[in-house]
Write an enzyme that holds these catalytic residues in place. Structure first.
Site, PDB file in Angstrom:
ATOM      1  N   ASP A 103     -13.239  -2.505  -1.078  1.00  0.00           N
ATOM      2  CA  ASP A 103     -12.812  -3.802  -1.624  1.00  0.00           C
ATOM      3  C   ASP A 103     -13.754  -4.288  -2.733  1.00  0.00           C
ATOM      4  O   ASP A 103     -13.297  -4.759  -3.782  1.00  0.00           O
ATOM      5  CB  ASP A 103     -12.746  -4.871  -0.522  1.00  0.00           C
ATOM      6  N   THR A 135     -14.243 -25.164   5.407  1.00  0.00           N
ATOM      7  CA  THR A 135     -15.074 -25.311   6.602  1.00  0.00           C
ATOM      8  C   THR A 135     -16.507 -24.963   6.217  1.00  0.00           C
ATOM      9  O   THR A 135     -16.849 -23.787   6.040  1.00  0.00           O
ATOM     10  CB  THR A 135     -14.564 -24.377   7.720  1.00  0.00           C
ATOM     11  N   ASN A 192     -16.524 -23.594   0.778  1.00  0.00           N
ATOM     12  CA  ASN A 192     -15.421 -23.354   1.712  1.00  0.00           C
ATOM     13  C   ASN A 192     -15.000 -24.650   2.375  1.00  0.00           C
ATOM     14  O   ASN A 192     -15.818 -25.544   2.587  1.00  0.00           O
ATOM     15  CB  ASN A 192     -15.866 -22.347   2.781  1.00  0.00           C
ATOM     16  N   SER A 202       0.801  -1.234   0.000  1.00  0.00           N
ATOM     17  CA  SER A 202       0.000   0.000   0.000  1.00  0.00           C
ATOM     18  C   SER A 202       0.833   1.285   0.000  1.00  0.00           C
ATOM     19  O   SER A 202       0.488   2.229  -0.714  1.00  0.00           O
ATOM     20  CB  SER A 202      -0.980  -0.004   1.176  1.00  0.00           C
ATOM     21  N   LYS A 225     -10.052  -5.639   9.927  1.00  0.00           N
ATOM     22  CA  LYS A 225     -11.171  -5.121   9.122  1.00  0.00           C
ATOM     23  C   LYS A 225     -12.539  -5.219   9.809  1.00  0.00           C
ATOM     24  O   LYS A 225     -13.406  -4.396   9.568  1.00  0.00           O
ATOM     25  CB  LYS A 225     -11.235  -5.835   7.774  1.00  0.00           C
ATOM     26  N   ASN A 231     -12.512  -1.288   5.228  1.00  0.00           N
ATOM     27  CA  ASN A 231     -11.105  -1.259   4.796  1.00  0.00           C
ATOM     28  C   ASN A 231     -10.592   0.168   4.630  1.00  0.00           C
ATOM     29  O   ASN A 231      -9.417   0.370   4.333  1.00  0.00           O
ATOM     30  CB  ASN A 231     -10.894  -2.055   3.493  1.00  0.00           C
ATOM     31  N   TYR A 252      -2.386 -12.010  -5.294  1.00  0.00           N
ATOM     32  CA  TYR A 252      -1.552 -11.326  -6.298  1.00  0.00           C
ATOM     33  C   TYR A 252      -0.064 -11.626  -6.120  1.00  0.00           C
ATOM     34  O   TYR A 252       0.766 -11.137  -6.881  1.00  0.00           O
ATOM     35  CB  TYR A 252      -1.794  -9.809  -6.290  1.00  0.00           C
TER      36      TYR A 252
HETATM   37  P1  ATR Z   1      -9.460 -13.329   4.654  1.00  0.00           P
HETATM   38  O1  ATR Z   1      -9.984 -12.251   5.532  1.00  0.00           O
HETATM   39  O2  ATR Z   1      -8.193 -12.942   3.937  1.00  0.00           O
HETATM   40  O3  ATR Z   1     -10.491 -13.900   3.735  1.00  0.00           O
HETATM   41  P2  ATR Z   1      -9.743 -15.510   6.558  1.00  0.00           P
HETATM   42  O4  ATR Z   1     -10.938 -14.873   7.152  1.00  0.00           O
HETATM   43  O5  ATR Z   1      -8.755 -16.132   7.450  1.00  0.00           O
HETATM   44  O6  ATR Z   1      -8.941 -14.468   5.661  1.00  0.00           O
HETATM   45  O7  ATR Z   1     -10.227 -16.577   5.469  1.00  0.00           O
HETATM   46  C1  ATR Z   1      -9.338 -17.330   4.752  1.00  0.00           C
HETATM   47  C2  ATR Z   1     -10.111 -18.216   3.778  1.00  0.00           C
HETATM   48  O8  ATR Z   1      -9.195 -19.053   3.116  1.00  0.00           O
HETATM   49  C3  ATR Z   1     -11.112 -19.132   4.463  1.00  0.00           C
HETATM   50  O9  ATR Z   1     -12.190 -19.371   3.582  1.00  0.00           O
HETATM   51  C4  ATR Z   1     -10.289 -20.378   4.675  1.00  0.00           C
HETATM   52  O10 ATR Z   1     -11.031 -21.570   4.840  1.00  0.00           O
HETATM   53  P3  ATR Z   1     -11.538 -22.024   6.304  1.00  0.00           P
HETATM   54  O11 ATR Z   1     -12.726 -21.193   6.616  1.00  0.00           O
HETATM   55  O12 ATR Z   1     -11.851 -23.462   6.125  1.00  0.00           O
HETATM   56  O13 ATR Z   1     -10.377 -21.778   7.240  1.00  0.00           O
HETATM   57  C5  ATR Z   1      -9.529 -20.422   3.383  1.00  0.00           C
HETATM   58  N1  ATR Z   1      -8.321 -21.229   3.487  1.00  0.00           N
HETATM   59  C6  ATR Z   1      -7.155 -20.885   4.047  1.00  0.00           C
HETATM   60  N2  ATR Z   1      -6.253 -21.883   3.927  1.00  0.00           N
HETATM   61  C7  ATR Z   1      -6.877 -22.885   3.255  1.00  0.00           C
HETATM   62  C8  ATR Z   1      -6.479 -24.186   2.782  1.00  0.00           C
HETATM   63  N3  ATR Z   1      -5.251 -24.642   2.989  1.00  0.00           N
HETATM   64  N4  ATR Z   1      -7.389 -24.912   2.117  1.00  0.00           N
HETATM   65  C9  ATR Z   1      -8.636 -24.456   1.888  1.00  0.00           C
HETATM   66  N5  ATR Z   1      -9.073 -23.247   2.296  1.00  0.00           N
HETATM   67  C10 ATR Z   1      -8.214 -22.471   2.962  1.00  0.00           C
END
Ligand code: ATR
Length: 275
Positions: free
Chosen positions: A103, A153, A151, A18, A67, A88, A216
């Site tokens: 965003d 999860t 997702n 940034s 955020k 943001n 990116y």
């Molecule tokens: P951000 O604010 O950058 O979106 P976050 O809230 O931590 O960061 O979310 C990260 C996202 O990437 C989530 O959807 C996460 O999945 P989970 O909810 O299951 O944690 C996903 N993510 C991160 N690492 C991952 C991995 N190795 N495989 C699949 N999904 C992943």
């Protein structure tokens, strides 16, 4: 001393682009402003906001992990940021802090710049974190025909889907998508240094889909490389970074900023600053 003190708060603030992005625009426009990166521990967030107000800052960008948490420390939050559930960009005026979110707007501007429209298209969003919130909002604003969220999860996908009235899916099944559907990676999967990781199974990349990555660094993630190999249209994450920043600067300075004319130059600069 410059009239406008701007910056970004996050934690940890190891390699933010940034200051380079805003420094470039400030210089090109000859603005009386300076932009700094502030590393703010989560437990000091309230102090940081109070300090920013007391010091008379003009604006702050907010990045991971603040955020959502920052919203409790603001005097007003606009409808867009409320709908997304994250701020943001903060503007300070007369001792008060106003929150917004660029965003979603930055994401849509990046798609438009790349000749991609979500209007009337099916959209599959990978991930359900903070970034995904802005993208679901953007897809709705842009008039996507149907939005689904996958997702790792599942509960998080279900919660996000319920919040926006869209669908959560148990599998990232691209085979059932209509021609021209857009698959958007909002997860951190594929981000440096884990370059081999891909948020989709490797087989089903299709030439008739559009693949968009918010990551990116690297610019060409495995996700985008596989999509390009299949002959699909792709959009990388650097455009969103550039346009969300330009929209924030425009908001603080209350003037239009046409960043498109500097796009190639800015990309080269930001790529040179990536670690
Ligand atoms: P951000 O604010 O950058 O979106 P976050 O809230 O931590 O960061 O979310 C990260 C996202 O990437 C989530 O959807 C996460 O999945 P989970 O909810 O299951 O944690 C996903 N993510 C991160 N690492 C991952 C991995 N190795 N495989 C699949 N999904 C992943």
């Amino acid at each position: 001393m410059h009239k406008h003190v701007l910056g970004v708060i996050g934690y940890p603030m190891t390699h933010t682009l940034s200051p380079y992005l805003h420094g470039f625009m400030i210089e090109k426009l000859g603005l009386p402003a300076s932009y700094f990166a502030f590393s703010v521990q989560p437990e000091r967030l309230g102090d940081a906001l109070a300090g920013a107000k007391a010091l008379g800052l003009t604006g702050l960008n907010v990045t991971v992990p603040h955020k959502q948490a920052v919203m409790a420390h603001l005097d007003e939050i606009d409808a867009r940021a409320k709908a997304i559930g994250a701020v943001n960009t903060i503007r300070f005026e007369k001792g008060a802090a106003f929150g917004t979110n660029t965003d979603a707007g930055g994401f849509l501007e990046s798609l438009t710049f790349n000749d991609v429209s979500l209007a009337g298209r099916e959209v599959l969003i990978l991930g359900a974190g903070g970034a995904a919130h802005a993208i679901v909002y953007a897809a709705q604003q842009a008039g996507a025909a149907a939005i689904s969220i996958f997702n790792r999860t599942a509960e998080r996908a279900e919660k996000l889907a319920a919040h926006f009235g869209v669908r959560a899916v148990a599998e990232a099944d691209t085979e059932r998508l209509a021609n021209g559907a857009v698959v958007i990676n909002t997860t951190s999967v594929g981000m440096s240094p884990k370059l081999d990781a891909c948020p989709l199974p490797e087989n089903p990349f299709r030439s008739d889909l559009i693949y968009v990555d918010l990551v990116y660094n690297p610019l060409k993630t495995r996700f985008l490389a596989l999509a390009q190999h299949a002959g699909a249209t792709t959009v990388d994450g650097l455009g969103m970074l550039i346009f969300q920043g330009a929209q924030a600067l425009s908001h603080w300075m209350a003037r239009e900023i046409d960043v498109q004319k500097w796009y190639p130059e800015l990309r080269t600069l930001l790529i040179s600053k990536m670690k």
